[in-house]
Every structure is written in C-alpha cells, then in structure tokens.
Design a protein around this motif. Structure first.
Motif, mmCIF file in Angstrom:
data_model
loop_
_atom_site.group_PDB
_atom_site.id
_atom_site.type_symbol
_atom_site.label_atom_id
_atom_site.label_comp_id
_atom_site.label_asym_id
_atom_site.label_seq_id
_atom_site.Cartn_x
_atom_site.Cartn_y
_atom_site.Cartn_z
ATOM 1 N N LEU A 1 0.638 -1.303 -0.049
ATOM 2 C CA LEU A 1 0.206 -0.188 -0.423
ATOM 3 C C LEU A 1 0.934 1.140 0.215
ATOM 4 C CD1 LEU A 1 -2.947 0.990 0.234
ATOM 5 C CD2 LEU A 1 -2.792 1.017 2.415
ATOM 6 N N VAL A 2 0.487 1.873 -0.677
ATOM 7 C CA VAL A 2 1.085 3.006 -1.044
ATOM 8 C C VAL A 2 0.701 4.352 -1.326
ATOM 9 C CG1 VAL A 2 3.014 4.449 -3.030
ATOM 10 C CG2 VAL A 2 3.180 1.691 -2.915
ATOM 11 N N GLY A 3 1.117 5.761 -0.457
ATOM 12 C CA GLY A 3 -0.251 6.265 0.256
ATOM 13 C C GLY A 3 0.426 7.965 -0.038
ATOM 14 N N PHE A 4 0.564 8.546 -0.890
ATOM 15 C CA PHE A 4 0.793 10.309 -0.705
ATOM 16 C C PHE A 4 -0.181 11.646 -0.199
ATOM 17 C CE2 PHE A 4 1.336 14.121 -3.133
ATOM 18 C CZ PHE A 4 2.068 14.892 -3.000
ATOM 19 N N SER A 5 0.738 11.734 0.674
ATOM 20 C CA SER A 5 0.089 13.069 1.414
ATOM 21 C C SER A 5 -0.831 12.480 2.836
ATOM 22 C CB SER A 5 0.315 14.690 0.379
ATOM 23 O OG SER A 5 -0.480 15.735 1.130
ATOM 24 N N SER A 6 -2.148 13.063 2.078
ATOM 25 C CA SER A 6 -3.321 12.513 2.943
ATOM 26 C C SER A 6 -3.547 11.479 2.873
ATOM 27 C CB SER A 6 -4.640 13.371 2.847
ATOM 28 O OG SER A 6 -4.208 14.383 3.402
ATOM 29 N N GLY A 7 -3.057 10.291 1.634
ATOM 30 C CA GLY A 7 -3.170 9.065 1.271
ATOM 31 C C GLY A 7 -2.156 8.326 2.238
ATOM 32 N N GLY A 8 -0.842 9.093 2.239
ATOM 33 C CA GLY A 8 -0.342 8.741 3.103
ATOM 34 C C GLY A 8 -0.603 8.506 4.625
ATOM 35 N N GLY A 9 -1.063 9.499 5.256
ATOM 36 C CA GLY A 9 -2.200 9.755 6.133
ATOM 37 C C GLY A 9 -2.999 8.663 6.744
ATOM 38 N N PHE A 10 -3.907 8.194 5.432
ATOM 39 C CA PHE A 10 -4.770 6.977 5.482
ATOM 40 C C PHE A 10 -4.180 5.360 5.428
ATOM 41 C CE2 PHE A 10 -7.385 4.327 3.548
ATOM 42 C CZ PHE A 10 -8.764 4.190 4.615
ATOM 43 N N ALA A 11 -2.686 5.295 4.875
ATOM 44 C CA ALA A 11 -1.840 3.955 4.544
ATOM 45 C C ALA A 11 -1.474 3.768 6.469
ATOM 46 C CB ALA A 11 -1.278 4.188 3.412
ATOM 47 N N LEU A 12 -1.408 5.184 7.065
ATOM 48 C CA LEU A 12 -0.459 5.151 8.250
ATOM 49 C C LEU A 12 -1.787 4.730 9.274
ATOM 50 C CD1 LEU A 12 1.522 4.898 11.014
ATOM 51 C CD2 LEU A 12 1.147 7.569 10.569
ATOM 52 N N ARG A 13 -2.982 5.096 8.778
ATOM 53 C CA ARG A 13 -4.518 4.402 9.347
ATOM 54 C C ARG A 13 -4.395 3.067 9.457
ATOM 55 N NH1 ARG A 13 -8.782 7.879 10.919
ATOM 56 N NH2 ARG A 13 -10.767 6.921 10.974
ATOM 57 N N ILE A 14 -3.866 2.407 8.330
ATOM 58 C CA ILE A 14 -4.399 0.992 7.700
ATOM 59 C C ILE A 14 -3.140 0.652 8.316
ATOM 60 C CG2 ILE A 14 -4.756 -0.632 6.058
ATOM 61 C CD1 ILE A 14 -7.471 1.053 6.499
ATOM 62 N N ALA A 15 -2.099 1.230 8.789
ATOM 63 C CA ALA A 15 -0.863 0.048 9.231
ATOM 64 C C ALA A 15 -1.241 0.465 10.549
ATOM 65 C CB ALA A 15 0.473 1.046 7.974
ATOM 66 N N GLY A 16 -1.624 0.735 11.181
ATOM 67 C CA GLY A 16 -1.992 0.649 12.607
ATOM 68 C C GLY A 16 -3.299 0.473 13.450
ATOM 69 N N SER A 17 -4.446 -0.592 12.252
ATOM 70 C CA SER A 17 -5.279 -0.363 13.131
ATOM 71 C C SER A 17 -5.093 -2.372 13.118
ATOM 72 C CB SER A 17 -5.746 -0.343 12.054
ATOM 73 O OG SER A 17 -5.833 -1.092 10.546
ATOM 74 N N GLN A 18 -6.546 -2.505 13.273
ATOM 75 C CA GLN A 18 -6.277 -3.921 13.041
ATOM 76 C C GLN A 18 -6.704 -4.938 11.926
ATOM 77 O OE1 GLN A 18 -10.072 -5.092 15.466
ATOM 78 N NE2 GLN A 18 -9.048 -4.835 17.749
ATOM 79 N N ARG A 19 -6.642 -3.903 10.888
ATOM 80 C CA ARG A 19 -6.753 -4.178 9.037
ATOM 81 C C ARG A 19 -5.668 -4.440 9.018
ATOM 82 N NH1 ARG A 19 -12.795 -0.530 8.308
ATOM 83 N NH2 ARG A 19 -13.767 -2.931 7.863
ATOM 84 N N GLN A 20 -4.315 -4.322 9.448
ATOM 85 C CA GLN A 20 -3.414 -4.210 9.245
ATOM 86 C C GLN A 20 -2.517 -5.135 8.138
ATOM 87 O OE1 GLN A 20 0.627 -4.509 12.106
ATOM 88 N NE2 GLN A 20 -1.027 -3.355 13.191
#
Length: 328
Positions: A148-167
């Motif tokens: 998963l590659v996220g840019f700017s806010s998309g990077g923030g959302f990718a981080l949200r996924i990476a730190g969740s139960q769905r990581q």
C-alpha cells in the motif's frame, strides 16, 4: 431556586446559540491558490491514462479505480496507490506507470469522496474508507505480496490502516510525505498554505461527536488551495466525516506504536507542506525503526512527478517487495 433556574436556562440558550453560530458561520474560507501545488500537473502526459474501472462496495456503491498491468512478464506483486488530499487517481498516473513498468500489477484508487467515487467531498461515516479498501481487496484480489503506497493525506490514511486491526491486509507500507497530525512536529501551520480549516465548526463538530451527535458531520470543514481549473475536476472541500477519516486517527502516537508490518517513508527535502526533517524523529519517538529517506531538491508535488523521485519510490517498493512481509 427560580433565579438559579433562569440562569441555567440562559446558559443553555447561550450555548445552543454559540453552537448554531459555529455550525452556520464557522466554516472554512477559500485560501489563495497555491501555484507550486497546482502548476506541476500541467506537464503530465495523460494521453495513455487508463479508463476507470469500478468495484462494488458494501453499501451498493460502485467505486472507481484505474488499472495498470505490468508491461512485461508475470506480476511480481501488486501495488495499491492512494492519492493526496483533494486529488484523484489521475494525479498518480506517472507513479502508477512507473510501478507497472517495474513489473507490478498497479491500481490507483479514486478514494470515496474524490473523483468518480461517491459524493465529492463527503462520505457517510468515519470508518467508511477502511470498509471501502477492504471491499476493493475482496472484489479485485490483487496479487501478493501487496504494498500500500499513500501520498500526503493518502499516506496518512495508509498509516491509519497500518496501525489498525486491518494492517495485515497488506504485506508492506510505503508512505510518501504522509500527513501524520496537526499536532505532530512534521506539521506546518495551514499545511504551508495548502489548507484552510474552519476551526469554529471543526471544534464544535468534534465536541458534538463526543456527545454522540453526528447529524452535522456532512458540513464542510476544510478548503484546499486549488485554482479554478483544478477545483472543477478535483475536490476542493472536505466534510468533517471525510476530513476525520482520510488521515491517521487523532492519537497518532498510538497509531505509530501499533504498526507491525514493514514500512518505509520518503519525503522531499524541500517539502513546503510538511517539515521533512521531522519525520524520522516522529517515528523514533514512537519506538518504530522505520527507514526515512529525504530526497534532495524535491518538493511536495515533485515527489510524485519528478523522474528521479519516482525512480526512488519504485526502488523502495522493490526493496519492500523482496524483504520481510507482514505476518498473515
């Protein structure tokens, strides 16, 4: 007792008036167009932009994405790209093509609330974007390993996924100049002029949500510094729901500490939206040994458009793809 009751009534009425005023008049103003964000996209060649494809979400919506098959041979894995704030899948065209040319099955999403996915600038509830991403994977079943590659806010959302139960939905995470938090050291005031926040409305809605009142979450709270041409095709305004969802959760430190999958961060040394030199300390403070690479001579948008920066990003994706994976 009567006087006390009157005082309480007046306080209640005053509070309701203050809330109403904040909701009605406390929205964001339109910032001046930020030309070093808008102008670079004029140089992109979109003649080979893939047509939109669609996948079904659990609410019955058909959400959009673009598909970039590997240009030769069998796919060595898949890459899912998340655009930045106000953007859509076309803004990642150059980056998507480079990943396809490197042998990855690549997908660029129109995240709900952007492009051809749903109502522009709004979503139904905080958490819907996570549901959508899970639905995309279920419908398309991208080849593994998945990055998963996220840019700017998309990077923030990718981080949200990476730190969740769905990581574990993905094997690796690559964050490109990610939005971490307005409270993080990486943050510049107003994101360097890119964002206008309707603080009275934002704060009021946050307080109402703590009381379980979310009926007003569709009101706009963020306005981005797009010029007129870009505003017509992109997403200049975010509702409270979208603004709260397309980013990490408010306790960004807890999110960082909860990440367990392989992750890397790239940012341009000349980024005018975030403090590039603060990304490494932010991850270190959270106890996460995440490689952070700063690219000399690259600003925020240059990170996804400059040829050298794109080559560096693809190299990081390849390094992740040949290394350890998140345990499934």
């Amino acid at each position: 007792m009567k006087i006390a009751a009157v005082i309480l009534l007046l306080i209640s009425i005053g509070s309701l008036v203050a809330v109403a005023m904040a909701l009605i008049f406390g929205g964001p103003s339109r910032p001046a167009a930020m030309q070093d964000i808008n102008a670079p996209f004029r140089t992109v060649d979109y003649r080979d932009l893939p047509k939109l494809s669609h996948y079904p979400a659990r609410d019955g919506s058909r959400l959009a994405y673009r598909r970039y098959p590997p240009t030769s041979g069998t796919a060595k894995g898949s890459v899912v790209l998340l655009h930045g704030s106000a953007g859509n899948s076309s803004t990642l065209h150059s980056l998507a093509k480079a990943h396809a040319e490197a042998g990855f099955m690549t997908y660029a999403l129109d995240v709900r609330g952007h492009g051809a996915s749903g109502t522009k600038g709004d979503i139904a509830y905080v958490g819907q974007l996570e549901d959508d991403l899970e639905d995309f994977l279920a419908a398309i079943d991208p080849a593994q390993p998945r990055t998963l590659v996220g840019f700017s806010s998309g990077g923030g959302f990718a981080l949200r996924i990476a730190g969740s139960q769905r990581q574990q939905l993905f094997d690796h995470y690559l964050l490109l100049a990610p939005f971490v938090s307005q409270k993080a050291p990486t943050h510049r005031p107003d994101n360097g002029g890119w964002t206008s926040v309707g603080l009275p409305r934002y704060i009021t809605l946050a307080l109402l949500n703590r009381l379980g009142i979310d009926a007003f979450n569709h009101l706009p709270v963020l306005h981005y510094a797009l010029n007129d041409d870009a505003a017509s095709s992109l997403t200049p305004v975010y509702s409270f729901n979208l603004a709260q969802n397309y980013r990490p959760k408010p306790d960004y430190r807890a999110t960082l500490k909860a990440t367990n999958c392989p992750m890397r961060v790239l940012v341009g040394q000349d980024d005018q939206i975030f403090h590039a030199e603060q990304f490494e300390p932010v991850f270190q403070e959270a106890g996460r040994d995440v490689p952070v690479r700063r690219l000399t001579g690259i600003d925020h948008i240059g990170l996804i458009l400059d040829t050298g920066a794109i080559e560096a990003i693809v190299a990081e994706t390849q390094a992740l793809n040949t290394g350890d994976s998140c345990q499934h």
